[in-house]
Design a protein around this motif. Sequence first.
Motif, PDB file in Angstrom:
ATOM      1  N   TRP A  19       0.838  -1.208   0.000  1.00 20.23           N
ATOM      2  CA  TRP A  19       0.000   0.000   0.000  1.00 20.23           C
ATOM      3  C   TRP A  19       0.870   1.254   0.000  1.00 20.23           C
ATOM      4  N   ALA A  20       1.981   1.211   0.749  1.00 23.48           N
ATOM      5  CA  ALA A  20       2.873   2.381   0.809  1.00 23.48           C
ATOM      6  C   ALA A  20       3.463   2.679  -0.569  1.00 23.48           C
ATOM      7  N   ARG A  21       3.849   1.656  -1.307  1.00 20.32           N
ATOM      8  CA  ARG A  21       4.394   1.885  -2.644  1.00 20.32           C
ATOM      9  C   ARG A  21       3.344   2.491  -3.569  1.00 20.32           C
ATOM     10  N   ARG A  22       2.114   1.989  -3.480  1.00 17.29           N
ATOM     11  CA  ARG A  22       1.047   2.550  -4.321  1.00 17.29           C
ATOM     12  C   ARG A  22       0.759   4.006  -3.953  1.00 17.29           C
ATOM     13  N   SER A  23       0.943   4.340  -2.682  1.00 23.54           N
ATOM     14  CA  SER A  23       0.705   5.712  -2.222  1.00 23.54           C
ATOM     15  C   SER A  23       1.938   6.593  -2.340  1.00 23.54           C
ATOM     16  N   ARG A  24       3.009   6.045  -2.947  1.00 28.90           N
ATOM     17  CA  ARG A  24       4.260   6.782  -3.134  1.00 28.90           C
ATOM     18  C   ARG A  24       4.850   7.249  -1.801  1.00 28.90           C
TER      19      ARG A  24
END
Length: 350
Positions: free
Chosen positions: A282-287
Amino acid sequence: GKGLFPALFVLGIHEHTSPAAASQMARAACCVASLEEASAWLRDAAGLDVDIKTLRRVTRRFGQRARSALAGNLPALQVEGQGRSVVISVDGGKLRVRRDKKGARTRKGRRSFHTGWREPLLLHICVLGSDGRLDRSFSPLIDGTLGGPDALFEMLRLYLPLLLAPQPARVLLIADGARWIWKRFVALIDQKALAGPFPVVQLIDFYHAVEHLGMFAELCAFWPSPRRTRWRNHARQLLRAGKINDLLDEMQDLLAKRPRSKALKRHYHYFEHNRSRFSYAWARRSRLPNGSGPMESAIRRVINLRLKGPGIFWHQETAEAMLMIRSSYKAQRWEQLAKLACSAPLEALL
């Protein structure tokens, strides 16, 4: 008791030193390897003939004045974060503190001293742009203390109103899995210190988590070494994908083969207690970052390269002042620090 000349106080002259000279001396003391080198540099490059004892005293008092003035001059720090992500990290380093022993001096007239290790705690706050990269237009806020976890989080409470006023898009709390850190982060959330229209995200540093996976795998002695390596890599992929429940199930199956192993249980509970702090996919998708690289860099640049080293011992007051001075220097906030040192309240000078 001690007194002062009011006219000199108004002009910012302390310790028989002008504001510009005090700033130059403190900057030299914090940016080179030792006070001896700082004294030589000041003599050769700036024309200031300062002995080491005077340099130490002026530097210590410079940091103490800046610390005492911080609470009343926070707007001078120029923090902007509207629509961006604010990242808050906490970690600790090591340095050696000199504490004089009781009793008679040595034959040479010197006083013996203890040189125990202490853990200076560091606070690092930075801002990310909408693309998830570090916003270079914002100089990070770095601060530290030897006063322990409660003192460090009081510093964070001091900075929070300034950081949250521009209404950031989100606040990311990222650190290793130390319980003393997350206990106080959770207390900040419960006490509404981080309240606002923005979400507050909690994340364990991915590389610290992988380190625990490696130690868990090494403890599985019933497997040959290649098998342990394959499982560690597999577990890392599960963690990176955010499949923490699948990872815990596999760890529990391995724990069943060595139910009496306290070491295996310790690493298992590390992941189980922080179950909600491994949302890396999720953190990667949220940059958002999944590691605390800027924090680790700050520990190295602020503490390890100046305050820690063979034969380096600090009096606690001097180390406390140097932590603030070095932090501001490395955060490229020197002008703001110098203004704080000239804005100290009268009580701090007596």
